[in-house]
Scaffold this motif. Structure first.
Motif, short mmCIF file in Angstrom:
data_model
loop_
_atom_site.label_atom_id
_atom_site.label_comp_id
_atom_site.label_asym_id
_atom_site.label_seq_id
_atom_site.Cartn_x
_atom_site.Cartn_y
_atom_site.Cartn_z
N THR A 58 0.77 -1.11 0.13
CA THR A 58 -0.06 -0.01 0.02
C THR A 58 0.86 1.28 -0.01
OG1 THR A 58 -1.77 -1.30 1.12
CG2 THR A 58 -1.77 1.23 1.27
N ALA A 59 1.82 0.99 0.94
CA ALA A 59 2.93 2.35 0.91
C ALA A 59 3.59 2.39 -0.54
CB ALA A 59 3.78 2.18 2.14
N ARG A 60 3.84 1.37 -1.17
CA ARG A 60 4.68 1.69 -2.26
C ARG A 60 3.42 2.17 -3.62
NH1 ARG A 60 8.60 2.75 -5.65
NH2 ARG A 60 8.70 1.66 -7.49
N ALA A 61 2.48 1.80 -3.29
CA ALA A 61 1.43 2.11 -4.40
C ALA A 61 1.11 3.84 -4.21
CB ALA A 61 -0.19 1.48 -4.27
N GLN A 62 1.37 4.19 -2.91
CA GLN A 62 1.33 5.75 -2.47
C GLN A 62 2.39 6.42 -3.27
OE1 GLN A 62 0.54 5.62 1.74
NE2 GLN A 62 -1.68 5.41 1.63
N GLU A 63 3.52 5.73 -3.05
CA GLU A 63 4.66 6.48 -3.91
C GLU A 63 4.74 6.69 -5.37
OE1 GLU A 63 8.36 4.10 -2.91
OE2 GLU A 63 7.94 4.26 -0.68
N ALA A 117 5.06 -7.00 -9.27
CA ALA A 117 5.50 -6.51 -10.43
C ALA A 117 4.83 -5.14 -11.06
CB ALA A 117 5.52 -7.39 -11.67
N ALA A 118 3.79 -5.24 -10.51
CA ALA A 118 3.06 -3.90 -11.13
C ALA A 118 3.42 -2.73 -10.37
CB ALA A 118 1.46 -3.98 -10.66
N LEU A 119 3.81 -2.88 -8.97
CA LEU A 119 4.43 -1.77 -8.05
C LEU A 119 6.03 -1.75 -7.93
CD1 LEU A 119 2.26 -2.86 -5.13
CD2 LEU A 119 2.29 -0.68 -6.29
#
Length: 345
Positions: free
Chosen positions: A190-195, A288-290
């Motif tokens: 979730t944190a990586r998605a926010q980045e 992979a998407a992130l």
């Protein structure tokens, strides 16, 4: 006198033990037929015993209850359907209750399965029909409850093997599958998605496309990079699997007419990501998407071994496509081993 009292008490106790043993270990019925007994949710053990007694599976409820208390079974009754047969002894039935061996269905969700495949998996059980499942998957109240900002629960069902008790409401079963996805979609992800300034729905959507395109694990992050690079350049993703989503099975051949079809999911006709996922992505595809590879590629074409050739420019891509087609043609013209067919001159 004391001896007589002792003898009478001993004899009475022995007779009781013999009676209890007969009640517990001798079947009530002489026939042997399959029976399915439901213990509804919220049923007490005493009520369950009454159900068994009404079905002529036990004779003396009191003996059964006493034995259950001695074994602790009366505190462990599990709601559900129990598969029994009329020739079982009450003690065997007690063991089944103790183990909580209820009737359960196995629903397998494979990596890359769409709602159509998952609906078929449910339809093979008695839980819910395929059509009803597809309707439930788009239910607005269900989507709102799980905070899903997509047209359906597509992509929010984690690929796994699920054991569903008979009698469980289909919505409860679907809840478990969505919860499993959310468990896998950790705080770190979730944190990586926010980045990356991506929503959960965008991550799962991209991951589902990667899932349908990638076969070799090491290529997932490279394919992800291609799509990330295209999104940054405002180029259409041109992902073949999106062209047939909701139209036909992904197992069918994709044609040029499919690529021209006007649907909100067809990334040949619209830019950006589709409104929601097109399949159930694996954790590998979500990662992979992130975490796309740091490569400049914008194109890729599949090879016969299911791997891909990647290219940075349209010219390189055109050459890769030409080489692939030439190889296909060469293989087509090459006679099979053991064949009398000759190569045309």
């Amino acid at each position: 006198m004391k001896k007589n009292v002792f003898f009478i008490c001993s004899a009475t106790f022995l007779l009781f033990l013999l009676y209890a043993a007969a009640e517990l270990f001798l079947p009530v019925q002489n026939t042997s037929r399959d029976m399915e007994i439901e213990v509804p949710k919220g049923t007490t053990f005493r009520q369950a015993v009454e159900i068994l007694h009404s079905q002529n599976l036990i004779r003396d409820s009191r003996i059964f209850l006493i034995t259950a208390r001695l074994t602790g079974t009366d505190r462990k009754i599990r709601a559900g359907f129990y598969s029994l047969w009329s020739g079982m002894s009450p003690f065997d039935i007690l063991r089944v209750l103790l183990k909580g061996k209820i009737v359960e269905y196995e629903v397998k969700v494979l990596e890359g399965d769409s709602l159509l495949e998952i609906a078929d998996a449910f339809a093979k059980t008695a839980i819910i029909s395929s059509a009803e499942f597809l309707d439930l998957a788009k239910d607005r109240d269900l989507l709102a409850y799980h905070d899903i900002s997509a047209p359906s629960v597509e992509g929010y069902i984690f690929p796994d093997t699920y054991t569903i008790p008979k009698g469980m409401d289909a919505e409860d079963a679907l809840d478990r599958m969505i919860v499993r996805m959310r468990e896998k979609y950790t705080e770190k992800l979730t944190a990586r998605a926010q980045e990356l300034n991506m929503t959960e729905n965008q991550v799962l959507t991209l991951a589902s496309i990667i899932e349908k395109e990638a076969v070799i694990d090491c290529e997932r992050s490279v394919i992800s990079a291609v799509y990330h690079n295209r999104l940054k350049k405002n180029m259409p993703l041109q992902a073949d699997p999106t062209a047939i989503y909701g139209v036909k099975s992904s197992k069918e051949r994709i044609t040029l007419n499919d690529l021209k079809r006007n649907t909100p999911y067809n990334t040949y006709r619209m830019k950006g990501l589709p409104p929601g996922p097109i399949a159930s992505p694996s954790l590998k595809s979500i990662v992979a998407a992130l975490y796309p590879e740091n490569v400049p590629y914008l194109y890729f074409v599949a090879q016969d071994d299911r791997s891909h050739r990647f290219a940075e420019t349209e010219k390189e891509h055109a050459e890769n496509v030409r080489l692939y087609r030439a190889k296909k043609q060469e293989m087509k013209n090459t006679p099979k081993e053991g064949s009398d067919e000759k190569t045309p001159s």
